[in-house]
Design a protein around this motif. Sequence first.
Motif, short mmCIF file in Angstrom:
data_model
loop_
_atom_site.label_atom_id
_atom_site.label_comp_id
_atom_site.label_asym_id
_atom_site.label_seq_id
_atom_site.Cartn_x
_atom_site.Cartn_y
_atom_site.Cartn_z
N PRO A 53 34.41 32.58 37.60
CA PRO A 53 33.39 33.54 38.03
C PRO A 53 32.47 33.01 39.12
O PRO A 53 31.75 33.79 39.75
CB PRO A 53 32.61 33.82 36.74
CG PRO A 53 32.80 32.60 35.91
CD PRO A 53 34.18 32.12 36.21
N VAL A 54 32.48 31.72 39.37
CA VAL A 54 31.62 31.13 40.40
C VAL A 54 32.39 30.98 41.71
O VAL A 54 31.90 31.36 42.78
CB VAL A 54 31.07 29.75 39.96
CG1 VAL A 54 30.27 29.09 41.08
CG2 VAL A 54 30.20 29.91 38.72
N ARG A 55 33.62 30.46 41.64
CA ARG A 55 34.38 30.14 42.85
C ARG A 55 35.61 31.01 43.04
O ARG A 55 36.36 30.81 43.98
CB ARG A 55 34.79 28.67 42.79
CG ARG A 55 33.62 27.71 42.75
CD ARG A 55 34.03 26.31 42.38
NE ARG A 55 34.47 26.23 40.99
CZ ARG A 55 34.96 25.13 40.41
NH1 ARG A 55 35.06 24.03 41.12
NH2 ARG A 55 35.33 25.14 39.14
N GLY A 56 35.82 31.95 42.17
CA GLY A 56 36.99 32.82 42.26
C GLY A 56 38.17 32.26 41.49
O GLY A 56 38.74 32.92 40.63
N THR A 57 38.56 31.04 41.83
CA THR A 57 39.63 30.34 41.12
C THR A 57 39.23 28.88 40.93
O THR A 57 38.37 28.36 41.65
CB THR A 57 40.96 30.39 41.90
OG1 THR A 57 40.77 29.80 43.20
CG2 THR A 57 41.46 31.81 42.06
N SER A 58 39.85 28.24 39.97
CA SER A 58 39.64 26.81 39.74
C SER A 58 40.87 26.25 39.06
O SER A 58 41.74 27.01 38.60
CB SER A 58 38.40 26.56 38.88
OG SER A 58 38.51 27.24 37.64
N PRO A 95 38.59 45.24 42.98
CA PRO A 95 39.65 45.64 42.06
C PRO A 95 40.59 44.49 41.70
O PRO A 95 41.01 44.36 40.54
CB PRO A 95 40.39 46.75 42.82
CG PRO A 95 39.37 47.29 43.77
CD PRO A 95 38.53 46.11 44.18
N GLY A 96 40.92 43.66 42.70
CA GLY A 96 41.83 42.55 42.44
C GLY A 96 41.29 41.58 41.41
O GLY A 96 42.02 41.15 40.50
N TYR A 97 40.00 41.23 41.53
CA TYR A 97 39.42 40.29 40.58
C TYR A 97 39.29 40.93 39.20
O TYR A 97 39.59 40.30 38.18
CB TYR A 97 38.04 39.83 41.06
CG TYR A 97 37.38 38.85 40.11
CD1 TYR A 97 37.68 37.50 40.16
CD2 TYR A 97 36.48 39.29 39.15
CE1 TYR A 97 37.10 36.60 39.29
CE2 TYR A 97 35.89 38.40 38.27
CZ TYR A 97 36.20 37.06 38.34
OH TYR A 97 35.63 36.18 37.46
N ILE A 98 38.85 42.18 39.16
CA ILE A 98 38.67 42.88 37.87
C ILE A 98 39.99 42.98 37.13
O ILE A 98 40.07 42.73 35.92
CB ILE A 98 38.06 44.27 38.10
CG1 ILE A 98 36.62 44.14 38.61
CG2 ILE A 98 38.09 45.10 36.81
CD1 ILE A 98 35.98 45.44 39.04
N ILE A 99 41.06 43.32 37.87
CA ILE A 99 42.38 43.42 37.24
C ILE A 99 42.83 42.07 36.70
O ILE A 99 43.31 41.95 35.57
CB ILE A 99 43.40 43.98 38.25
CG1 ILE A 99 43.12 45.45 38.52
CG2 ILE A 99 44.83 43.80 37.73
CD1 ILE A 99 43.96 46.04 39.62
N ARG A 100 42.67 41.01 37.54
CA ARG A 100 43.11 39.68 37.10
C ARG A 100 42.28 39.16 35.93
O ARG A 100 42.72 38.26 35.21
CB ARG A 100 43.03 38.70 38.28
CG ARG A 100 44.12 38.88 39.32
CD ARG A 100 44.15 37.73 40.31
NE ARG A 100 42.99 37.74 41.16
CZ ARG A 100 42.92 38.36 42.34
NH1 ARG A 100 43.94 39.06 42.76
NH2 ARG A 100 41.83 38.32 43.06
N ASN A 101 41.09 39.72 35.73
CA ASN A 101 40.21 39.25 34.67
C ASN A 101 40.40 40.02 33.37
O ASN A 101 39.74 39.74 32.38
CB ASN A 101 38.74 39.36 35.12
CG ASN A 101 37.85 38.36 34.44
OD1 ASN A 101 38.29 37.28 34.05
ND2 ASN A 101 36.60 38.69 34.26
#
Length: 209
Positions: free
Chosen positions: A17-22, A176-182
């Motif tokens: 949630p801070v950097r997108g991916t880790s 939408p991309g982040y919400i779907i992946r989450n």
Amino acid sequence: GLRLAGISFPVIVEIDPVRGTSLRPNAEVLWMEEGNAMVKINSEGLHDRERSKIKPDNTFRIAVLGDSQVEARQVPIEANLVSILEKNLRDCEPIKNSKENIEVLNFGVSDYGTAQELLTLRNFVWDYSPDMIVLGFLSANDIRNNSRTLDGADYRPYFVYKQGELILDNSFLDSPGYIIRNKGVFKFAYEALYYSRVLQLLKEVIDAF
């Protein structure tokens, strides 16, 4: 059969949630793209050996930030540039004579832009009390990765420069991309991709087309 043949296309990143991916903490996979190495991510999500956040006495710590050039999942930990830098510094005569310990920590993550590296510094690196920060900058893509207009990725944060200040743009959280992946089903799919060689191969075929 895929395991016996040594065929592997692992996914070792997770939603952040801070950097997108880790990087996925404690991941251990065989990496075959642009190299062939066992990748071991430590418990704090670094492609490095285990490091204590409490800096030992008489130790000079260097934190290295960057993207794939720094993370270097294509080679074993002991062969990446951060480990080699640590060894070479320890072998320098002035440092050996001073009896001061040198630690070089690897905070590199593939596909990161400087915005994500700055957020890594602000939110994670300072916990390790570094004495020096080194930033790896890859001109081939880091300029693009720092601009939403040039990059267009909906899974990472950016910074914009306004009135002399860097302003965080973390609107990726609402994309939408982040919400779907989450969502739960996609989180489960990423978890399955970590373990299943068949799903990894299927993903490679889909990506290829």
